[in-house]
Design an enzyme around this catalytic site. Structure first.
Site, short mmCIF file in Angstrom:
data_model
loop_
_atom_site.label_atom_id
_atom_site.label_comp_id
_atom_site.label_asym_id
_atom_site.label_seq_id
_atom_site.Cartn_x
_atom_site.Cartn_y
_atom_site.Cartn_z
N SER A 129 7.19 -4.01 -5.44
CA SER A 129 5.95 -4.31 -6.14
C SER A 129 5.84 -5.80 -6.46
CB SER A 129 5.86 -3.43 -7.40
OG SER A 129 4.58 -3.47 -7.96
N GLU A 237 -0.21 2.51 -5.52
CA GLU A 237 0.11 2.32 -4.10
C GLU A 237 -1.17 2.14 -3.27
OE1 GLU A 237 3.34 1.87 -1.32
OE2 GLU A 237 3.15 1.86 -3.50
N HIS A 268 3.92 4.78 -5.49
CA HIS A 268 4.51 3.58 -6.07
C HIS A 268 5.60 3.98 -7.06
CE1 HIS A 268 3.67 -0.76 -6.11
NE2 HIS A 268 3.98 -0.79 -7.39
#
Length: 291
Positions: A129, A237, A268
């Site tokens: 991330s 995501e 994510h």
């Protein structure tokens, strides 16, 4: 360095007095298995960068990195990067004071590792991330420092304009959520375009020639590693996916090789990222052996 504490068979936590941050900062090390037995040996280094809203403990908390035999002969460095530090020297101080994360990591911490922890000059970097942004930006902004870089669900086009959310809005929203002045990081995205571009992996893509690159991203739908109850992970995501696609396309336009894993399902979250660490690790370690 102020102090070190052994927190596992090969884990050491460092407390570092950082002039760049004007405070103490934390770093977790996973030592090579024969670190004590070979005190004169210098070890290749793998940096693992955490994501937004997380800490230097995240990789050992949420993955099996400690158990990976492939890392027996590598010094793994997991530094604090600020909850929304974005792996940059900020244009203005944060609420906590100076936020010069890039200087802390790549000057102060790098020198400490080389001096006190037998770090070699062969390095690879990977991040999730926000840490994916850090991995690619650090490799591009410091040519020759990292032989390989990997991003898992990274924010790789901070100036992206499009659906479902633009890069500046996403980043400045995160800063605001943590009570930070959104302009303190890189200034106003419309007025300080050059500053934003100077920290944007997409804009820096041409500088990644010669670096071994790995990028992965999910589609935002639950996959075989994900439980059904993570709508936040699905949403994030979906937001970062277009940035990875744009970054990979930019690399290919520049003729720069990249291994891209477009995994369809995947949200994510750490189960997805642990798989991507395993998938990319041979590539990262091969670069350290040949550097």
């Amino acid at each position: 360095m102020v102090a070190s504490e052994t927190v596992g068979p090969r884990l050491v936590d460092l407390v570092v007095d950082s002039p760049a941050l004007d405070r103490y900062a934390m770093v977790r090390l996973l030592l090579p298995r024969r670190f004590k037995a070979e005190p004169d040996r210098r070890w290749p280094v793998l940096w693992l960068l955490h994501g937004c809203c997380d800490t230097y403990q995240s990789w050992t908390r949420s993955t099996d990195v400690e158990e990976l035999a492939a890392l027996d002969e590598v010094l793994v460095v997991m530094p604090e990067g600020g909850q929304v530090g974005f792996y940059s020297d900020w244009s203005r101080p944060s609420r906590a004071g100076p936020a010069r994360w890039e200087t802390f990591h790549l000057t102060e911490l790098r020198q400490l590792l080389e001096r006190d922890w037998h770090a070699a000059d062969r390095r690879a970097v990977a991040g999730v991330s926000m840490g994916g942004l850090g991995a690619m930006a650090y490799a591009a902004r410091h040519p020759g420092m990292f032989a390989a870089a990997a991003s898992y669900s990274g924010l790789l086009h901070t100036r992206y304009v499009g659906d479902p959310i633009g890069g500046p809005r996403l980043i400045q929203g995160l800063l605001g959520d943590f009570g930070e002045d959104p302009a303190a990081l890189w200034g106003d995205p419309a007025r300080q375009t050059s500053v934003w571009a100077a920290h944007n992996p997409y804009d820096l893509a041409a500088r990644l020639g010669g670096v071994t690159l790995f990028v992965s991203v999910g589609g935002g739908r639950p996959g075989p590693l994900d439980g059904p109850g993570n709508p936040e992970g699905q949403r994030i995501e979906q937001q970062v996916r277009p940035q990875s696609l744009a970054f990979v396309a930019r690399l290919r336009q520049q003729g720069i090789p990249v291994r891209f894993e477009d995994d369809g399902p995947g949200v994510h979250d750490w189960p997805f990222w642990q798989r991507e660490l395993h998938r990319s690790l041979p590539l990262l370690l091969d670069s350290l052996r040949s550097a």
